[in-house]
Design a protein around this motif. Structure first.
Motif, PDB file in Angstrom:
ATOM      1  N   ALA A   1       1.627  86.561  15.047  1.00 52.48           N
ATOM      2  CA  ALA A   1       0.512  86.409  14.264  1.00 52.48           C
ATOM      3  C   ALA A   1      -0.410  86.168  14.711  1.00 52.48           C
ATOM      4  N   ASP A   2      -0.471  85.537  16.211  1.00 55.65           N
ATOM      5  CA  ASP A   2      -1.461  84.379  16.420  1.00 55.65           C
ATOM      6  C   ASP A   2      -2.530  85.576  17.671  1.00 55.65           C
ATOM      7  N   ARG A   3      -2.178  87.113  17.583  1.00 52.58           N
ATOM      8  CA  ARG A   3      -3.102  88.121  17.494  1.00 52.58           C
ATOM      9  C   ARG A   3      -3.167  88.908  17.436  1.00 52.58           C
ATOM     10  N   LEU A   4      -2.810  88.479  15.601  1.00 50.36           N
ATOM     11  CA  LEU A   4      -2.578  90.092  14.353  1.00 50.36           C
ATOM     12  C   LEU A   4      -4.124  90.034  13.246  1.00 50.36           C
ATOM     13  N   VAL A   5      -4.249  91.010  13.139  1.00 51.51           N
ATOM     14  CA  VAL A   5      -5.035  91.257  12.553  1.00 51.51           C
ATOM     15  C   VAL A   5      -5.108  92.155  11.273  1.00 51.51           C
ATOM     16  N   MET A   6      -4.986  92.052   9.729  1.00 53.07           N
ATOM     17  CA  MET A   6      -4.167  92.657   8.721  1.00 53.07           C
ATOM     18  C   MET A   6      -5.890  92.681   8.127  1.00 53.07           C
ATOM     19  N   MET A   7      -5.031  94.494   7.770  1.00 56.64           N
ATOM     20  CA  MET A   7      -6.259  95.559   6.943  1.00 56.64           C
ATOM     21  C   MET A   7      -5.616  96.224   5.845  1.00 56.64           C
ATOM     22  N   THR A   8      -5.813  95.715   4.501  1.00 54.72           N
ATOM     23  CA  THR A   8      -5.648  96.290   3.547  1.00 54.72           C
ATOM     24  C   THR A   8      -7.089  97.268   2.329  1.00 54.72           C
ATOM     25  N   ALA A   9      -5.807  98.017   1.769  1.00 52.34           N
ATOM     26  CA  ALA A   9      -7.631  98.164   0.966  1.00 52.34           C
ATOM     27  C   ALA A   9      -6.557  98.588  -0.716  1.00 52.34           C
ATOM     28  N   THR A  10      -7.790  98.679  -1.902  1.00 54.87           N
ATOM     29  CA  THR A  10      -7.452  99.343  -3.057  1.00 54.87           C
ATOM     30  C   THR A  10      -7.617 100.820  -2.780  1.00 54.87           C
ATOM     31  N   THR A  11      -8.417 100.950  -2.192  1.00 53.49           N
ATOM     32  CA  THR A  11      -8.651 102.678  -2.359  1.00 53.49           C
ATOM     33  C   THR A  11      -8.149 103.988  -1.928  1.00 53.49           C
ATOM     34  N   LYS A  12      -6.921 104.024  -1.495  1.00 48.76           N
ATOM     35  CA  LYS A  12      -6.537 105.445  -0.843  1.00 48.76           C
ATOM     36  C   LYS A  12      -5.468 104.842  -2.278  1.00 48.76           C
ATOM     37  N   THR A  13      -4.309 103.406  -2.447  1.00 47.53           N
ATOM     38  CA  THR A  13      -3.431 103.859  -3.766  1.00 47.53           C
ATOM     39  C   THR A  13      -3.976 103.881  -4.706  1.00 47.53           C
ATOM     40  N   PHE A  14      -5.313 103.839  -5.179  1.00 50.03           N
ATOM     41  CA  PHE A  14      -5.869 103.955  -6.629  1.00 50.03           C
ATOM     42  C   PHE A  14      -6.961 105.366  -6.889  1.00 50.03           C
ATOM     43  N   ASN A  15      -7.088 106.029  -5.606  1.00 49.68           N
ATOM     44  CA  ASN A  15      -8.146 107.064  -5.146  1.00 49.68           C
ATOM     45  C   ASN A  15      -9.687 106.138  -5.846  1.00 49.68           C
ATOM     46  N   ILE A  16      -9.802 105.765  -5.556  1.00 50.65           N
ATOM     47  CA  ILE A  16     -10.773 105.394  -5.810  1.00 50.65           C
ATOM     48  C   ILE A  16     -11.770 104.905  -4.465  1.00 50.65           C
ATOM     49  N   ALA A  17     -11.984 105.255  -3.392  1.00 50.70           N
ATOM     50  CA  ALA A  17     -12.099 105.808  -1.730  1.00 50.70           C
ATOM     51  C   ALA A  17     -13.708 105.170  -2.249  1.00 50.70           C
ATOM     52  N   GLY A  18     -14.319 105.590  -3.152  1.00 47.69           N
ATOM     53  CA  GLY A  18     -15.671 105.220  -2.861  1.00 47.69           C
ATOM     54  C   GLY A  18     -17.205 104.162  -3.246  1.00 47.69           C
ATOM     55  N   ALA A  19     -15.449 103.054  -4.060  1.00 51.34           N
ATOM     56  CA  ALA A  19     -15.928 102.011  -4.093  1.00 51.34           C
ATOM     57  C   ALA A  19     -15.766 101.058  -2.554  1.00 51.34           C
ATOM     58  N   HIS A  20     -15.457 101.732  -1.408  1.00 54.44           N
ATOM     59  CA  HIS A  20     -15.939 101.091  -0.415  1.00 54.44           C
ATOM     60  C   HIS A  20     -15.914 100.033  -0.249  1.00 54.44           C
ATOM     61  N   THR A  21     -14.245  99.252  -0.525  1.00 53.94           N
ATOM     62  CA  THR A  21     -13.820  97.866  -0.447  1.00 53.94           C
ATOM     63  C   THR A  21     -13.025  98.101   0.606  1.00 53.94           C
ATOM     64  N   GLY A  22     -12.578  96.956   1.106  1.00 49.73           N
ATOM     65  CA  GLY A  22     -11.096  96.950   2.052  1.00 49.73           C
ATOM     66  C   GLY A  22     -11.001  95.277   2.458  1.00 49.73           C
ATOM     67  N   ASN A  23      -9.705  95.006   3.298  1.00 44.38           N
ATOM     68  CA  ASN A  23      -9.804  93.818   3.159  1.00 44.38           C
ATOM     69  C   ASN A  23      -9.652  93.687   4.559  1.00 44.38           C
ATOM     70  N   VAL A  24      -9.372  92.089   4.968  1.00 42.58           N
ATOM     71  CA  VAL A  24      -9.445  92.227   6.524  1.00 42.58           C
ATOM     72  C   VAL A  24      -8.858  90.383   6.900  1.00 42.58           C
ATOM     73  N   ILE A  25      -7.365  90.791   6.672  1.00 44.40           N
ATOM     74  CA  ILE A  25      -6.776  89.210   6.561  1.00 44.40           C
ATOM     75  C   ILE A  25      -6.392  89.229   7.825  1.00 44.40           C
TER      76      ILE A  25
END
Ligand SMILES: Cc1ncc(COP(=O)(O)O)c(C=O)c1O
Length: 293
Positions: A223-247
């Protein structure tokens, strides 16, 4: 899910079709556009409806009040991945290539080495190099058609100038869903070499039936060295939305990331926020379940 209706995309500013000739010299009438993870089918009706509501309203101002959006992310991560996310740990980026580039600014210096487990998604190397950092390749081994870690070989490759490793989990292009044991080995490798571990989990919803994606945040001691990245864009085929998350759960890392995020003048794209909120819903979940059957 309708796999039979073909929606023509040539001439619609589709990168995979309309840039095929300029980039590769292949006419879209002759080639198959399979060089970008961007598919030919529509997202679920809930996403379409969210956009239709925006269009009917007809006002496209700045986005504010992200409580519903953050709650949707928390719900998705909890129900689909068994992962509890604190809303205060979430940064919204313009996709995950943008998220990766911000991580490079936040956590590394010019000249630092950034480790990639190759072959891997090409844009990682592009943003590392463009930021004046060095790509350090730690090759995966191909055994009987299955990519595997080779940590002893990787140990020998490091020079001591590396400060970050970018993991692709599940792996693009290898298709591997890393086991918890393999993820623990990667986390231990990062700890031994004091590397920030950026885990790009953009493909986490798309695993073959019977397989289970393990969230890197569930691995002990990282946890003390971890950066997580997730997004809806591949799952829902909406890559043009260009929205993701860094957690980021770790406070010190989060503050460093926040500094880079603010310096880059980040703010939300309202189309992406509405689409992602609609996607991370029971209707979106039912659509993904039907897709994976
Ligand atoms: C592993 C991985 N990360 C990120 C991306 C692109 O992310 P974005 O469109 O959010 O920048 C891709 C696209 O194929 C990918 O495969």
């Amino acid at each position: 899910m309708d796999f039979d209706t073909l929606t023509p995309r040539k001439g619609t500013h589709s990168v995979k079709w309309d840039m095929m000739q300029p980039l590769y010299g292949v006419s879209p009438d002759d080639g198959l556009a399979m060089w970008v993870a961007d598919m030919e089918f529509r997202p679920p009706a809930c996403v379409q409806t969210a956009l239709e509501k925006m269009l009917a309203h007809g006002i496209y101002g700045y986005y504010g009040d992200d409580a519903e959006y953050l709650a949707a992310i928390q719900w998705w991560m909890k129900t689909r991945h068994g992962w509890d996310v604190d809303a205060k740990h979430i940064f919204t980026t313009h996709g995950l290539v943008n998220g990766t580039a911000l991580c490079i600014q936040a956590f590394t210096e010019k000249g630092d080495g950034v480790v990639l487990m190759t072959p891997v998604y090409h844009a990682f190397a592009r943003v590392i190099t463009a930021a004046g950092r060095q790509v350090v390749e730690c090759p995966l081994t191909l055994n009987d058609g299955r990519y595997e870690l080779d940590i002893p070989a990787w140990e020998a490759r490091l020079t001591g100038r590396e400060t970050m490793l970018i993991l692709c989990s599940p792996h693009n292009p290898g298709g591997r869903v890393w086991t918890a044991q393999e993820l623990a080995q990667i986390a231990a490798f990062c700890a031994r070499h004091d590397l920030i571990l950026v885990s790009d989990e953009i493909h986490h919803d798309l695993v073959m039936p019977g397989r289970k994606h393990t969230v890197m945040a569930h691995i002990d001691g990282v946890a003390d060295r971890l950066v997580m990245m997730t997004a809806t864009t591949k799952t829902f085929n909406i890559a043009g939305a260009h929205t993701g998350n860094v957690i980021i759960a770790d406070t010190a890392l989060r503050m460093r990331f926040a500094a880079a995020y603010n310096a880059a003048g980040m703010s939300a794209n309202s189309f992406g926020m509405f689409m992602a909120t609609a996607a991370y819903s029971p209707d979106g979940a039912a659509w993904v379940d039907a897709l994976m059957e």
